[in-house]
Design a protein around this motif. Structure first.
Motif, PDB file in Angstrom:
ATOM      1  N   GLY A  12       7.721  -9.508  -0.019  1.00  0.00           N
ATOM      2  CA  GLY A  12       7.110  -9.657  -1.944  1.00  0.00           C
ATOM      3  C   GLY A  12       6.905  -8.447  -1.877  1.00  0.00           C
ATOM      4  N   ALA A  13       5.619  -7.900  -2.725  1.00  0.00           N
ATOM      5  CA  ALA A  13       5.610  -6.680  -3.388  1.00  0.00           C
ATOM      6  C   ALA A  13       4.926  -6.117  -2.324  1.00  0.00           C
ATOM      7  CB  ALA A  13       5.669  -6.721  -4.812  1.00  0.00           C
ATOM      8  N   SER A  21       5.528   0.465   5.148  1.00  0.00           N
ATOM      9  CA  SER A  21       4.593   1.528   6.062  1.00  0.00           C
ATOM     10  C   SER A  21       4.589   1.234   7.918  1.00  0.00           C
ATOM     11  CB  SER A  21       3.009   0.884   5.983  1.00  0.00           C
ATOM     12  OG  SER A  21       2.356   1.517   5.834  1.00  0.00           O
ATOM     13  N   LEU A  22       4.679  -0.518   8.244  1.00  0.00           N
ATOM     14  CA  LEU A  22       4.449  -0.351   9.813  1.00  0.00           C
ATOM     15  C   LEU A  22       5.484   0.085  10.712  1.00  0.00           C
ATOM     16  CD1 LEU A  22       2.632  -3.956   9.588  1.00  0.00           C
ATOM     17  CD2 LEU A  22       1.562  -1.289  10.113  1.00  0.00           C
ATOM     18  N   SER A  23       6.461  -0.179  10.235  1.00  0.00           N
ATOM     19  CA  SER A  23       8.120   0.636  10.804  1.00  0.00           C
ATOM     20  C   SER A  23       7.935   1.571  11.121  1.00  0.00           C
ATOM     21  CB  SER A  23       9.006  -0.232   9.731  1.00  0.00           C
ATOM     22  OG  SER A  23      10.574   0.051  10.512  1.00  0.00           O
ATOM     23  N   GLU A  24       7.622   2.665   9.838  1.00  0.00           N
ATOM     24  CA  GLU A  24       7.945   4.134   9.902  1.00  0.00           C
ATOM     25  C   GLU A  24       6.774   4.654  10.968  1.00  0.00           C
ATOM     26  OE1 GLU A  24       7.010   5.179   6.042  1.00  0.00           O
ATOM     27  OE2 GLU A  24       9.308   4.369   4.973  1.00  0.00           O
ATOM     28  N   GLY A 210      -1.675  -2.570  -9.872  1.00  0.00           N
ATOM     29  CA  GLY A 210      -1.663  -1.766  -8.672  1.00  0.00           C
ATOM     30  C   GLY A 210       0.031  -1.485  -8.586  1.00  0.00           C
ATOM     31  N   GLU A 211       0.278  -1.167  -7.186  1.00  0.00           N
ATOM     32  CA  GLU A 211       1.255  -1.291  -6.687  1.00  0.00           C
ATOM     33  C   GLU A 211       1.337  -2.230  -5.027  1.00  0.00           C
ATOM     34  OE1 GLU A 211       4.252  -0.814  -8.249  1.00  0.00           O
ATOM     35  OE2 GLU A 211       3.451   0.640 -10.541  1.00  0.00           O
ATOM     36  N   GLY A 212       2.562  -2.632  -4.539  1.00  0.00           N
ATOM     37  CA  GLY A 212       2.746  -2.778  -3.266  1.00  0.00           C
ATOM     38  C   GLY A 212       1.961  -2.106  -2.574  1.00  0.00           C
ATOM     39  N   ALA A 216      -1.103  -2.624   1.070  1.00  0.00           N
ATOM     40  CA  ALA A 216      -0.312  -2.264   2.321  1.00  0.00           C
ATOM     41  C   ALA A 216      -1.114  -1.394   2.954  1.00  0.00           C
ATOM     42  CB  ALA A 216       1.568  -2.071   2.264  1.00  0.00           C
ATOM     43  N   ALA A 217      -1.006  -0.045   2.451  1.00  0.00           N
ATOM     44  CA  ALA A 217      -2.652   0.686   2.557  1.00  0.00           C
ATOM     45  C   ALA A 217      -3.429   0.514   4.048  1.00  0.00           C
ATOM     46  CB  ALA A 217      -2.582   1.850   2.192  1.00  0.00           C
ATOM     47  N   LEU A 218      -4.597  -0.758   3.321  1.00  0.00           N
ATOM     48  CA  LEU A 218      -5.231  -1.266   3.919  1.00  0.00           C
ATOM     49  C   LEU A 218      -5.182  -2.075   5.015  1.00  0.00           C
ATOM     50  CD1 LEU A 218      -7.772  -1.381   3.567  1.00  0.00           C
ATOM     51  CD2 LEU A 218      -8.614  -3.384   1.831  1.00  0.00           C
ATOM     52  N   ILE A 219      -4.336  -3.024   3.888  1.00  0.00           N
ATOM     53  CA  ILE A 219      -3.776  -3.825   5.411  1.00  0.00           C
ATOM     54  C   ILE A 219      -2.771  -3.603   6.440  1.00  0.00           C
ATOM     55  CG2 ILE A 219      -1.952  -5.819   6.007  1.00  0.00           C
ATOM     56  CD1 ILE A 219      -1.802  -6.403   2.873  1.00  0.00           C
TER      57      ILE A 219
END
Length: 250
Positions: A12-13, A21-24, A210-212, A216-219
Motif C-alpha cells: 500500500g501507499a 525508507s527502512l531498506s535505504e 497526505g502522501e504515504g 512512513a517518516a514517523l513510523i
C-alpha cells in the motif's frame, strides 16, 4: 543498528513508502500482504535484503504462518509495522452488519492477530521490540458517514495503547499512527482527480492531502532506537485536521 522489520500491508501507499525508507537505512524486511505480485515488485526495488511472505492477516492463523516461515528463513523480526487497512464511507443506517464485520476483520482483527503473534515471538525470544499500528484520523474526529471505519480504527488505537501498557516492562514498545487523508488506491474516490484532490485539500488546516511518505517518516522513527522512550502514544499525521479549527478565510 540494523533491524529485521515485518511490514504488513506492505504494497500500500504507506507500507511501500516505509519499505523504501527502512531498506535505504539498511534494515532487512519481511513484506506481507494479500497481493504477492505487488509485494514481489516492491521487493525488487529495495536496496537491502527483503523476504516476501504473502498472507491474509484478517484470518486467525496467517500471522503465525508468516512468522514461522520468516524464522525458518532466518528473518526474525524485532520490529513490526501494521499498515493494513480499508475504508467505507457510508452512513450508519445504510451500513450492513456484513459491511461492519468486514471492516473490523480487515482493520482491527488483522492488527489483533498480527500483533498477538509478534508479541508472542518476542516473549519467546526474550527480545525487546518496537511496533507501530496504523489507524486513521477518523477514529478521533467526527466525520459524517464514517461510523463503521471510525469504530474499527479507534479499536486499533486502543489495542496499541493497552498492549503498550501490558508489555512496557518487557521492552516491547507499541504506538499508533493516525494518518489523515492520504493519496492511495483506497482513497482514490477522494484523491483520484485534480478536482477531488483540490476540494479535499481545502478541508485541511494546512491545505494538504497526505502522501504515504508523510506517515512512513514517523513510523520509521518510532521503530528506531531513537524512539526508545516512546510507547503507548497515539500520534496524528494529518496536518492538524483532527484538532485544529482555523478561522474561515475571507
Amino acid at each position: 543498528m540494523s533491524k529485521t522489520i515485518w511490514i504488513t500491508g506492505a504494497a500500500g501507499a504507506i507500507g511501500s513508502a516505509l519499505a523504501h525508507s527502512l531498506s535505504e537505512q539498511g534494515h532487512r524486511l519481511v513484506l506481507s500482504g494479500r497481493h504477492e505480485d505487488k509485494l514481489l515488485a516492491l521487493s525488487k526495488q529495495l536496496p537491502a535484503e527483503s523476504l516476501v511472505i504473502p498472507g491474509d492477516l484478517s484470518t486467525d492463523s496467517a500471522a503465525d504462518v508468516i512468522l514461522q516461515t520468516a524464522q525458518q528463513l532466518n528473518f526474525i523480526p524485532n520490529g513490526f509495522a501494521h499498515c493494513v487497512g480499508s475504508t467505507l464511507i457510508r452512513p450508519l443506517h445504510l451500513t450492513s452488519a456484513s459491511d461492519c464485520h468486514a471492516l473490523f476483520a480487515q482493520n482491527y482483527f488483522s492488527a489483533f492477530y498480527a500483533l498477538k503473534a509478534f508479541v508472542a515471538l518476542q516473549l519467546k525470544n526474550k527480545s525487546t521490540a518496537s511496533v507501530v499500528l496504523v489507524g486513521s484520523l477518523v477514529a478521533s474526529a467526527g466525520f459524517p458517514n464514517h461510523e463503521a471505519i471510525a469504530s474499527a480504527k479507534a479499536a486499533v488505537a486502543s489495542l496499541a495503547q493497552s498492549t503498550a501498557a501490558t508489555y512496557a516492562d518487557k521492552g516491547i514498545r507499541v504506538n499508533a499512527v493516525m494518518p489523515g487523508l492520504t493519496r492511495s488506491a483506497i482513497s482514490e474516490r477522494l484523491t483520484g482527480t485534480p478536482e477531488a484532490l483540490e476540494r479535499n485539500a481545502k478541508m485541511n488546516p494546512m491545505g494538504i492531502v497526505g502522501e504515504g511518505e508523510d506517515s512512513a517518516a514517523l513510523i520509521a522513527f518510532l521503530l528506531s532506537d531513537a524512539a526508545r522512550w516512546i510507547t503507548g502514544q497515539i500520534i496524528g499525521v494529518d496536518g492538524g485536521h483532527a484538532h485544529l479549527r482555523p478561522l474561515p478565510k475571507t
